[in-house]
Design a protein around this motif. Structure first.
Motif, mmCIF file in Angstrom:
data_model
loop_
_atom_site.group_PDB
_atom_site.id
_atom_site.type_symbol
_atom_site.label_atom_id
_atom_site.label_comp_id
_atom_site.label_asym_id
_atom_site.label_seq_id
_atom_site.Cartn_x
_atom_site.Cartn_y
_atom_site.Cartn_z
ATOM 1 N N THR A 66 10.482 -7.513 11.434
ATOM 2 C CA THR A 66 10.752 -8.774 9.628
ATOM 3 C C THR A 66 10.565 -10.041 9.608
ATOM 4 O OG1 THR A 66 13.109 -9.210 10.753
ATOM 5 C CG2 THR A 66 13.054 -6.868 9.367
ATOM 6 N N ALA A 67 10.393 -11.085 11.069
ATOM 7 C CA ALA A 67 9.847 -11.969 10.890
ATOM 8 C C ALA A 67 7.507 -11.811 10.861
ATOM 9 C CB ALA A 67 9.386 -12.613 12.296
ATOM 10 N N ILE A 68 7.265 -10.828 11.599
ATOM 11 C CA ILE A 68 5.961 -10.427 11.354
ATOM 12 C C ILE A 68 5.432 -9.786 10.003
ATOM 13 C CG2 ILE A 68 3.556 -9.454 12.046
ATOM 14 C CD1 ILE A 68 4.972 -9.626 14.993
ATOM 15 N N ALA A 69 6.352 -8.980 9.419
ATOM 16 C CA ALA A 69 6.288 -8.389 7.728
ATOM 17 C C ALA A 69 6.365 -9.538 7.277
ATOM 18 C CB ALA A 69 7.213 -7.204 7.683
ATOM 19 N N GLU A 70 7.186 -10.696 7.090
ATOM 20 C CA GLU A 70 7.764 -11.588 6.403
ATOM 21 C C GLU A 70 6.580 -12.650 6.572
ATOM 22 O OE1 GLU A 70 10.455 -15.490 6.104
ATOM 23 O OE2 GLU A 70 11.445 -13.490 6.119
ATOM 24 N N ASN A 71 5.506 -13.425 7.318
ATOM 25 C CA ASN A 71 5.045 -13.846 7.635
ATOM 26 C C ASN A 71 3.481 -13.016 6.689
ATOM 27 O OD1 ASN A 71 6.334 -16.083 8.483
ATOM 28 N ND2 ASN A 71 5.881 -15.306 10.865
ATOM 29 N N SER A 72 3.574 -11.760 7.127
ATOM 30 C CA SER A 72 2.774 -11.253 6.285
ATOM 31 C C SER A 72 2.448 -10.477 5.047
ATOM 32 C CB SER A 72 2.312 -9.654 7.266
ATOM 33 O OG SER A 72 1.974 -9.968 9.029
ATOM 34 N N LYS A 73 3.503 -11.213 4.176
ATOM 35 C CA LYS A 73 3.332 -10.597 3.216
ATOM 36 C C LYS A 73 3.521 -9.241 2.539
ATOM 37 C CE LYS A 73 2.921 -15.180 0.837
ATOM 38 N NZ LYS A 73 3.997 -16.015 2.908
ATOM 39 N N LEU A 74 4.382 -8.063 4.047
ATOM 40 C CA LEU A 74 4.542 -6.694 3.095
ATOM 41 C C LEU A 74 6.306 -6.648 2.955
ATOM 42 C CD1 LEU A 74 3.811 -4.381 4.091
ATOM 43 C CD2 LEU A 74 4.382 -4.125 6.067
ATOM 44 N N LEU A 105 9.505 3.390 8.930
ATOM 45 C CA LEU A 105 8.985 2.541 7.999
ATOM 46 C C LEU A 105 8.683 3.363 6.989
ATOM 47 C CD1 LEU A 105 9.537 -0.416 7.460
ATOM 48 C CD2 LEU A 105 6.529 -0.784 7.489
ATOM 49 N N VAL A 106 10.113 2.858 5.767
ATOM 50 C CA VAL A 106 9.169 3.229 4.203
ATOM 51 C C VAL A 106 9.353 2.140 3.257
ATOM 52 C CG1 VAL A 106 10.742 4.096 2.027
ATOM 53 C CG2 VAL A 106 11.389 4.531 4.510
ATOM 54 N N ILE A 107 7.970 2.674 2.327
ATOM 55 C CA ILE A 107 7.164 1.632 1.347
ATOM 56 C C ILE A 107 6.774 1.948 0.657
ATOM 57 C CG2 ILE A 107 5.962 0.304 3.290
ATOM 58 C CD1 ILE A 107 3.446 1.843 3.063
ATOM 59 N N THR A 108 6.557 2.056 -1.052
ATOM 60 C CA THR A 108 6.047 2.208 -1.788
ATOM 61 C C THR A 108 4.863 2.488 -2.795
ATOM 62 O OG1 THR A 108 6.418 0.510 -2.862
ATOM 63 C CG2 THR A 108 8.605 2.084 -2.887
ATOM 64 N N ASP A 109 3.862 1.323 -1.327
ATOM 65 C CA ASP A 109 2.781 1.316 -2.407
ATOM 66 C C ASP A 109 1.896 1.949 -0.938
ATOM 67 O OD1 ASP A 109 0.215 0.792 -2.906
ATOM 68 O OD2 ASP A 109 1.246 -1.173 -3.992
ATOM 69 N N GLU A 110 1.457 3.240 -1.225
ATOM 70 C CA GLU A 110 -0.012 4.256 0.212
ATOM 71 C C GLU A 110 -1.011 2.588 0.537
ATOM 72 O OE1 GLU A 110 -1.368 8.365 0.676
ATOM 73 O OE2 GLU A 110 -1.349 7.514 -1.464
ATOM 74 N N GLN A 111 -1.599 1.944 -0.459
ATOM 75 C CA GLN A 111 -2.281 1.530 -0.140
ATOM 76 C C GLN A 111 -1.896 0.739 0.956
ATOM 77 O OE1 GLN A 111 -3.435 -1.604 -3.246
ATOM 78 N NE2 GLN A 111 -1.363 -2.347 -3.487
ATOM 79 N N LYS A 115 -1.963 -1.501 7.076
ATOM 80 C CA LYS A 115 -0.968 -3.085 6.969
ATOM 81 C C LYS A 115 0.156 -2.721 7.473
ATOM 82 C CE LYS A 115 0.478 -7.144 4.721
ATOM 83 N NZ LYS A 115 0.086 -8.049 4.053
ATOM 84 N N ALA A 116 1.082 -1.677 6.953
ATOM 85 C CA ALA A 116 2.568 -1.425 8.223
ATOM 86 C C ALA A 116 2.296 -1.101 9.385
ATOM 87 C CB ALA A 116 3.009 -0.266 6.873
ATOM 88 N N ASN A 117 1.421 -0.375 9.800
ATOM 89 C CA ASN A 117 1.262 0.121 10.637
ATOM 90 C C ASN A 117 1.002 -0.472 11.556
ATOM 91 O OD1 ASN A 117 1.503 3.477 11.148
ATOM 92 N ND2 ASN A 117 0.152 3.637 9.407
ATOM 93 N N ARG A 118 -0.177 -1.666 11.965
ATOM 94 C CA ARG A 118 -0.436 -3.272 12.103
ATOM 95 C C ARG A 118 0.356 -3.433 12.829
ATOM 96 N NH1 ARG A 118 -4.596 -3.082 8.517
ATOM 97 N NH2 ARG A 118 -3.891 -4.688 8.210
ATOM 98 N N ILE A 119 1.232 -3.725 11.610
ATOM 99 C CA ILE A 119 2.216 -4.905 11.518
ATOM 100 C C ILE A 119 3.716 -4.161 12.881
ATOM 101 C CG2 ILE A 119 4.436 -5.792 10.954
ATOM 102 C CD1 ILE A 119 2.913 -6.442 8.424
ATOM 103 N N LEU A 120 3.382 -2.810 12.078
ATOM 104 C CA LEU A 120 4.857 -2.230 13.426
ATOM 105 C C LEU A 120 4.110 -2.561 14.920
ATOM 106 C CD1 LEU A 120 4.792 1.103 11.234
ATOM 107 C CD2 LEU A 120 7.117 -0.679 12.010
ATOM 108 N N GLU A 121 2.771 -2.132 14.629
ATOM 109 C CA GLU A 121 1.771 -2.089 16.452
ATOM 110 C C GLU A 121 2.408 -3.469 16.730
ATOM 111 O OE1 GLU A 121 1.205 0.336 18.584
ATOM 112 O OE2 GLU A 121 1.390 2.237 16.238
ATOM 113 N N LYS A 122 1.695 -4.629 16.165
ATOM 114 C CA LYS A 122 2.062 -6.268 16.418
ATOM 115 C C LYS A 122 3.565 -6.110 16.434
ATOM 116 C CE LYS A 122 1.085 -10.245 15.408
ATOM 117 N NZ LYS A 122 -0.145 -11.232 14.110
#
Length: 149
Positions: A66-74, A105-111, A115-122
């Motif tokens: 959640t910290a990385i997602a927030e900083n990455s604006k995901l 992780l559930v997101i609404t925008d496929e684009q 990025k979501a996968n990269r943040i999960l890995e990070k």
């Protein structure tokens, strides 16, 4: 600002048999703990050190993500983490030999899927608890695209 070397205090008060109560002077909630039922004298239905170990790894992953997602604006809609700890023997002694993390992780925008996968890995590599233990880690992330309903 994080202090240079924070100290986290936990107290255990033995209740009876294989049960105790865990607390911290910094927290308002107490947790009953016991030997897991798989061991002699174990107790059903109470958090065990083994559960807390797995919970520590999975909750660290959540807070790191959640910290990385927030900083990455995901932006994401939901994060659910299933975590498993495998108890095994190494050199004749019990230990948590393996931790399996399955974040969904559930997101609404496929684009933003890549990025979501990269943040999960990070987040998996940045989690300080998982870096602090010697268990083998199996990481099985899933990103789901879901439309608003």
């Amino acid at each position: 600002m994080i202090p240079e070397e924070p100290l986290y205090e936990v107290e255990i008060h033995w209740n009876e048999g294989r049960r105790g109560t865990m607390s911290s002077p910094k927290l308002s909630q107490n947790i009953e703990v016991a030997t897991p039922p798989e061991f002699p004298g174990g107790v059903e239905g109470i958090w065990s050190p083994e559960h807390l170990f797995v919970a520590s790894v999975s909750s660290c992953f959540m807070t790191t993500f959640t910290a990385i997602a927030e900083n990455s604006k995901l932006n994401f809609d939901k994060l659910e983490i299933k975590a498993f700890g495998r108890l095994g023997k190494q050199e004749g002694k019990f230990m948590m030999t393996e931790i399996i993390l399955r974040p969904k992780l559930v997101i609404t925008d496929e684009q933003y899927a890549e990025k979501a996968n990269r943040i999960l890995e990070k987040a998996e590599t940045a989690c300080l608890i998982s870096r602090s233990v010697k268990s083998k880690f199996i990481f099985e992330p899933e990103v789901v695209i879901a439309a608003y309903s």
